[in-house]
Design a protein around this motif. Structure first.
Motif, PDB file in Angstrom:
ATOM      1  N   ALA B 303       3.260 -28.342  68.642  1.00 57.37           N
ATOM      2  CA  ALA B 303       1.984 -28.941  69.020  1.00 57.37           C
ATOM      3  C   ALA B 303       2.108 -29.755  70.296  1.00 57.37           C
ATOM      4  N   GLU B 304       3.326 -29.917  70.776  1.00 56.94           N
ATOM      5  CA  GLU B 304       3.557 -30.856  71.869  1.00 56.94           C
ATOM      6  C   GLU B 304       3.516 -30.157  73.226  1.00 56.94           C
ATOM      7  N   LYS B 305       2.610 -30.594  74.083  1.00 58.38           N
ATOM      8  CA  LYS B 305       2.494 -30.003  75.408  1.00 58.38           C
ATOM      9  C   LYS B 305       3.760 -30.273  76.225  1.00 58.38           C
ATOM     10  N   LEU B 306       4.326 -29.202  76.774  1.00 56.02           N
ATOM     11  CA  LEU B 306       5.603 -29.357  77.490  1.00 56.02           C
ATOM     12  C   LEU B 306       5.451 -29.340  79.000  1.00 56.02           C
ATOM     13  N   GLY B 307       4.596 -28.468  79.489  1.00 51.99           N
ATOM     14  CA  GLY B 307       4.492 -28.339  80.931  1.00 51.99           C
ATOM     15  C   GLY B 307       3.332 -27.454  81.331  1.00 51.99           C
ATOM     16  N   THR B 308       3.279 -27.120  82.595  1.00 47.80           N
ATOM     17  CA  THR B 308       2.162 -26.360  83.137  1.00 47.80           C
ATOM     18  C   THR B 308       2.679 -25.218  83.984  1.00 47.80           C
ATOM     19  N   ILE B 309       1.996 -24.118  83.911  1.00 51.57           N
ATOM     20  CA  ILE B 309       2.351 -22.953  84.702  1.00 51.57           C
ATOM     21  C   ILE B 309       1.126 -22.585  85.522  1.00 51.57           C
ATOM     22  N   ALA B 310       1.316 -22.331  86.812  1.00 57.08           N
ATOM     23  CA  ALA B 310       0.153 -22.214  87.689  1.00 57.08           C
ATOM     24  C   ALA B 310       0.314 -21.099  88.714  1.00 57.08           C
ATOM     25  N   VAL B 311      -0.820 -20.617  89.197  1.00 56.85           N
ATOM     26  CA  VAL B 311      -0.819 -19.619  90.266  1.00 56.85           C
ATOM     27  C   VAL B 311      -1.668 -20.136  91.417  1.00 56.85           C
ATOM     28  N   LEU B 312      -1.101 -20.069  92.596  1.00 63.31           N
ATOM     29  CA  LEU B 312      -1.804 -20.486  93.803  1.00 63.31           C
ATOM     30  C   LEU B 312      -2.102 -19.252  94.638  1.00 63.31           C
ATOM     31  N   GLY B 313      -3.386 -18.980  94.856  1.00 65.67           N
ATOM     32  CA  GLY B 313      -3.762 -17.816  95.659  1.00 65.67           C
ATOM     33  C   GLY B 313      -4.946 -18.164  96.533  1.00 65.67           C
ATOM     34  N   PRO B 314      -5.430 -17.209  97.292  1.00 70.23           N
ATOM     35  CA  PRO B 314      -6.621 -17.461  98.101  1.00 70.23           C
ATOM     36  C   PRO B 314      -7.828 -17.608  97.186  1.00 70.23           C
ATOM     37  N   THR B 315      -8.897 -18.239  97.669  1.00 74.35           N
ATOM     38  CA  THR B 315     -10.108 -18.327  96.833  1.00 74.35           C
ATOM     39  C   THR B 315     -10.544 -16.923  96.437  1.00 74.35           C
ATOM     40  N   ARG B 316     -10.252 -15.982  97.315  1.00 72.79           N
ATOM     41  CA  ARG B 316     -10.549 -14.573  97.065  1.00 72.79           C
ATOM     42  C   ARG B 316      -9.468 -13.982  96.145  1.00 72.79           C
ATOM     43  N   MET B 317      -9.264 -14.619  95.044  1.00 71.91           N
ATOM     44  CA  MET B 317      -8.154 -14.261  94.162  1.00 71.91           C
ATOM     45  C   MET B 317      -8.627 -13.315  93.072  1.00 71.91           C
ATOM     46  N   GLU B 318      -7.708 -12.540  92.553  1.00 69.59           N
ATOM     47  CA  GLU B 318      -8.077 -11.680  91.424  1.00 69.59           C
ATOM     48  C   GLU B 318      -8.108 -12.512  90.152  1.00 69.59           C
ATOM     49  N   TYR B 319      -9.182 -13.263  89.990  1.00 67.72           N
ATOM     50  CA  TYR B 319      -9.241 -14.231  88.903  1.00 67.72           C
ATOM     51  C   TYR B 319      -8.972 -13.597  87.542  1.00 67.72           C
ATOM     52  N   SER B 320      -9.620 -12.488  87.329  1.00 71.84           N
ATOM     53  CA  SER B 320      -9.540 -11.895  86.002  1.00 71.84           C
ATOM     54  C   SER B 320      -8.092 -11.553  85.636  1.00 71.84           C
ATOM     55  N   ARG B 321      -7.431 -10.887  86.571  1.00 74.89           N
ATOM     56  CA  ARG B 321      -6.054 -10.487  86.320  1.00 74.89           C
ATOM     57  C   ARG B 321      -5.127 -11.692  86.157  1.00 74.89           C
TER      58      ARG B 321
END
Lengths: 344, 344
Positions: B303-321
């Motif tokens: 239940a304990e939050k450990l960390g964050t995983i993120a993607v940095l792309g252009p605003t024109r990003m393939e959001y869905s994927r």
DNA sequence: ATTAGCACTCGTTCTTATAGAGTGCTAACA
DNA sequence: TGTTAGCACTCTATAAGAACGAGTGCTAAT
């Protein structure tokens, strides 16, 4: 092939000027420099000869001249006068090494940082190499019934750790026994020899004392496989991008890629012998480094070479200043490390 | 303010197309899409309305339209259909997590790498946070007469070490005694509480048993000051540079600088709550991120939050994927970590 | 050996012309 | 009343031409 004094003078002025301005330099502006006493026409003749000899080149048919790689090489080999660093630079370096930092890696990292700040280029530091370190202590900390952390401490205070699993059938007291045996037998052994020594001499011993020794042994052996690579530290990764030669998106991409890859750079830097080394442009044998020079210096602890400290800049780099800085920092670094760890 | 079905359809097609092509899209080419049944003139009228409402914009007076930030926001909030990942993607992720890797950091690092490779954007992973870990074991390894390494092992197998010096007058057996006391009293205590507990409860105890306890105590206390920052891992740092929106040297410099700085990004990512979060362009409150979107997902252990995983792309990003991938990877990551460490 | 003079080259900058993609508006149509 | 065809207009991108200037190479004079 031997250059006349006047040709050397002209080459020197061209390189110095280009390093400052990044602009091709023509005969007329050259003739206006105070160290130049002869006319632009004479300079044109000399320049034509220097170009034939390959020391300078034109960017297009009617442009001024810029140094060629061969020109930089001549400049670096023959014309470099060791530049006096100014007092504020000296002071900054001195104060860096006056700080009481105990961790080897931190000192090295700080050196990279200050080097990039003072040069405005990118700095890269390898090491310190751990493979020549000797084992000080091996410890195993159980986390739960089938997991434990193996911790290795070397004589220079470097710590490596690895997690491993083992069958629950293993008796905890056996683990303790084994750690004791390993410490007795492996203390002082260079890290590179640990594994062979483990299998050749110690396996026999363990078999006598410990019931399920083989599964444990393999776990441990795996743990002792330390990373062979030295660590790579960077300072000012993006500094070099502000150089005017990188006004081209594609060049930036290729260079940044190469820097991020790390392995190519690592190979490039690692192979340099002790002392100061200068590689200009294509001498680096790497297409992304076409417009870059790499200057390296080694640092050591006592007589033992520990690592390399390097500066990556454009071929149009302030060689004199960078060399002075590298020299100062690498000797100071060696001095501090030697003082700190040599008195074992 | 409420959009008609037709307006929504047009917006959707514009965003989808622009994400693919990075080119402004005009009424004529829109009218040729199969999902569009009405004429380019009608589309022009609708586009004018959509522009008035702020969902799309022109790059110049007579250009086609591109999505505005508000347009992306609407798209992300209302039009995103969860995309099925194809089998090879799924397989790659599954096989990543099927590997038996025991080190927490390594798993996390691999996740960052695969995420950047699959998206061709830059991935950033925070953590795992160690501040909520509990002390498993404290050990001290003497290197020579006045130097030692303090090693801290946490319940998740994280190892921290710090070198420290002490007066030669300190008795080695005292050190050993102290370590024993500390382990007895501090095992299981969250790392953040170590220092206060040390001074409040244990100082008294130490005074009774150890002669020169105060110098030692301060060294130890210093050592227990662990880094408050989670570590930041990157994957594909230069991937984002190959996006056509970064065809400008200045934009590249600003973005690379920001990525190298680490701290800005760290702050940006850290503040996101659990689950998937999407920040588009200026929503990130950072000038270097003007053309970028950041999608974050949290991972946890139990239940304990450990960390964050993120993607940095252009605003024109393939959001869905990207969202699908993040969702899959973060849940798989959480599952593996939970299995691996939760059974204490 | 050095230098002044001059024709020539090439990059840079500015202007002008042209084509093409796309818009907004108007009027006709269903 | 919503939709569409038609058309004038706008703006970008591209190419071509002109003028400028920095610099060269060569020749002839000193």
């Amino acid at each position: 092939m031997l250059l006349t004094d006047r040709q050397v003078l002209i080459l020197q002025v061209i390189v110095d000027d280009f390093i400052r301005s990044a602009q091709p330099i023509g005969s007329r502006s050259l003739s206006k420099k105070e160290e130049i006493t002869f006319s632009s026409a004479t300079i044109r003749n000399e320049m034509a000869d220097l170009e034939d000899l390959g020391f300078i080149e034109k960017t297009h048919t009617s442009s001024g001249r810029i140094p060629s790689e061969k020109g930089y090489r001549y400049y670096v080999d023959n014309l470099l006068l060791p530049q006096k660093l100014n007092h504020s630079d000296m002071a900054a370096i001195k104060s860096l090494f006056a700080e009481r930092i105990y961790e080897l890696e931190k000192i090295v990292q700080k050196s990279a940082k200050i080097l990039s700040e003072m040069t405005n280029y990118t700095s890269i530091v390898l090491g310190p190499a751990v493979k020549d370190n000797r084992l000080k202590k091996l410890q195993i900390v159980p986390l739960n019934k089938d997991t434990a952390i193996a911790i290795i401490v070397t004589d220079t205070g470097h710590v490596e750790n690895r997690m491993f699993h083992f069958p629950t059938s293993v008796d905890p007291s056996d683990v303790e026994k084994m750690v004791n045996i390993l410490n007795e037998r492996l203390a002082g052994v260079p890290l590179t020899n640990l594994n062979s020594k483990l299998y050749k001499e110690i396996a026999v011993l363990l078999r006598q004392h410990i019931s399920s020794y083989d599964t444990l042994l393999n776990s441990i052996a795996d743990t002792l496989n330390l990373p062979s690579h030295e660590k790579v530290f960077f300072g000012g990764k993006t500094n070099i991008l502000s150089q005017p030669e990188f006004n081209d998106v594609d060049k930036i991409r290729r260079l940044m890629n190469m820097i991020e890859q790390e392995d190519g750079l690592y190979q490039l830097i690692r192979k340099n012998p002790a002392g100061i080394n200068i590689k200009i442009g294509t001498e680096n044998d790497n297409s992304a480094m076409e417009n870059c020079s790499l200057i390296t210096a080694t640092y050591s602890m006592g007589a033992e070479k520990l690592g390399t400290i390097a500066v990556l800049g454009p071929t149009r780099m302030e060689y004199s200043r960078v060399i002075s800085l590298l020299q100062l920092i690498s000797t100071d670094l060696s001095k501090v490390l030697t003082e700190l760890y040599q008195n074992k």
